[in-house]
Design an enzyme around this catalytic site. Sequence first.
Site, PDB file in Angstrom:
ATOM      1  NE  ARG A  29     -49.940  37.793  11.190  1.00  0.00           N
ATOM      2  CZ  ARG A  29     -49.484  37.058  10.175  1.00  0.00           C
ATOM      3  NH1 ARG A  29     -48.744  37.620   9.230  1.00  0.00           N
ATOM      4  NH2 ARG A  29     -49.747  35.776  10.101  1.00  0.00           N
ATOM      5  CG  ASN A  75     -53.415  27.949   9.962  1.00  0.00           C
ATOM      6  OD1 ASN A  75     -53.595  28.537   8.899  1.00  0.00           O
ATOM      7  ND2 ASN A  75     -54.336  27.216  10.542  1.00  0.00           N
ATOM      8  CB  VAL A  76     -47.294  31.231  10.838  1.00  0.00           C
ATOM      9  CG1 VAL A  76     -46.960  30.899   9.389  1.00  0.00           C
ATOM     10  CG2 VAL A  76     -48.074  32.540  10.935  1.00  0.00           C
ATOM     11  CG  ASP A  77     -52.300  30.079  14.307  1.00  0.00           C
ATOM     12  OD1 ASP A  77     -52.075  28.916  14.671  1.00  0.00           O
ATOM     13  OD2 ASP A  77     -53.254  30.389  13.557  1.00  0.00           O
ATOM     14  CG  HIS A 117     -47.241  28.805   4.605  1.00  0.00           C
ATOM     15  ND1 HIS A 117     -48.445  29.331   4.239  1.00  0.00           N
ATOM     16  CD2 HIS A 117     -46.820  28.065   3.551  1.00  0.00           C
ATOM     17  CE1 HIS A 117     -48.756  28.920   3.008  1.00  0.00           C
ATOM     18  NE2 HIS A 117     -47.783  28.145   2.574  1.00  0.00           N
ATOM     19  CB  CYS A 138     -29.964  35.437  12.255  1.00  0.00           C
ATOM     20  SG  CYS A 138     -28.826  36.775  11.828  1.00  0.00           S
TER      21      CYS A 138
END
Length: 247
Positions: free
Chosen positions: A68, A105-107, A122, A130
């Site tokens: 991804r 969105n995490v992009d 998100h 960690c």
Amino acid sequence: MDTRALEVSLLNAKSLCVFTGAGVSQESGIPTFRGENGLWKQFRAEDLATPEAFERNPQLVWEWYAWRRELIHNAQPNAAHRALAQIESALSMKSDGRFTLITQNVDGLHQRAGSQNIILLHGDIWVLRCSACDFQRRDESVPLHPLPPICPACRSLLRPGVVWFGEPLPSADWTDATHAAEAADVFLVIGTSALVYPAAHLPQLAKQHGAQLIEINPERTALSSLADLFIQGKAAEAFASIQIHIE
Ligand SMILES: [Zn+2]
């Protein structure tokens, strides 16, 4: 697509809150990771993006995230990402202007387009966190090496800095998001069906506090009946046809 009413609302907004989802990034070629199109090998997102999957097979989960990260690395922000960044700088010129972008969105494409005041509901796929201690860092290297990555502080496994299925949203970010929704005079939902709670709560909250609710989606959603203005179409096309005046 008639976007005149949208243009007028954006021009007159003082406190604009924008809530985006996968639909915005889809037009940059990022799959939604839901349904048939989102399949990677034989796995569904729901089988990989969980704490249980990571515990069972961290290598597999990391291979999916590495794939991804590469897709996103090769993609570009589209007209919707760029327009939102321009609207933010236009609003920041107004003395009482306020702009908040809340994204699922995490992009990182909003950040690449120049958005500043952004709440990552998100998380962020470029953050490595960690699984045991407090260590985290943002790392945009593609490909990631070694895989899985190891914490330099305690030698435990690092995990992607995203919110997985079954995990709570980060509480400080959620509080900021609800405050922004409550303070908004215009609340704009783009490219998300806003069906999943608690995120689905934000447009309702904004509306209850008097915001004009605007939705841009390719199809009507559960939210559409609540919206004051529904624009049927793709986000990039909607923004490509409006003029953003920076005075
Ligand atoms: Zn650690």
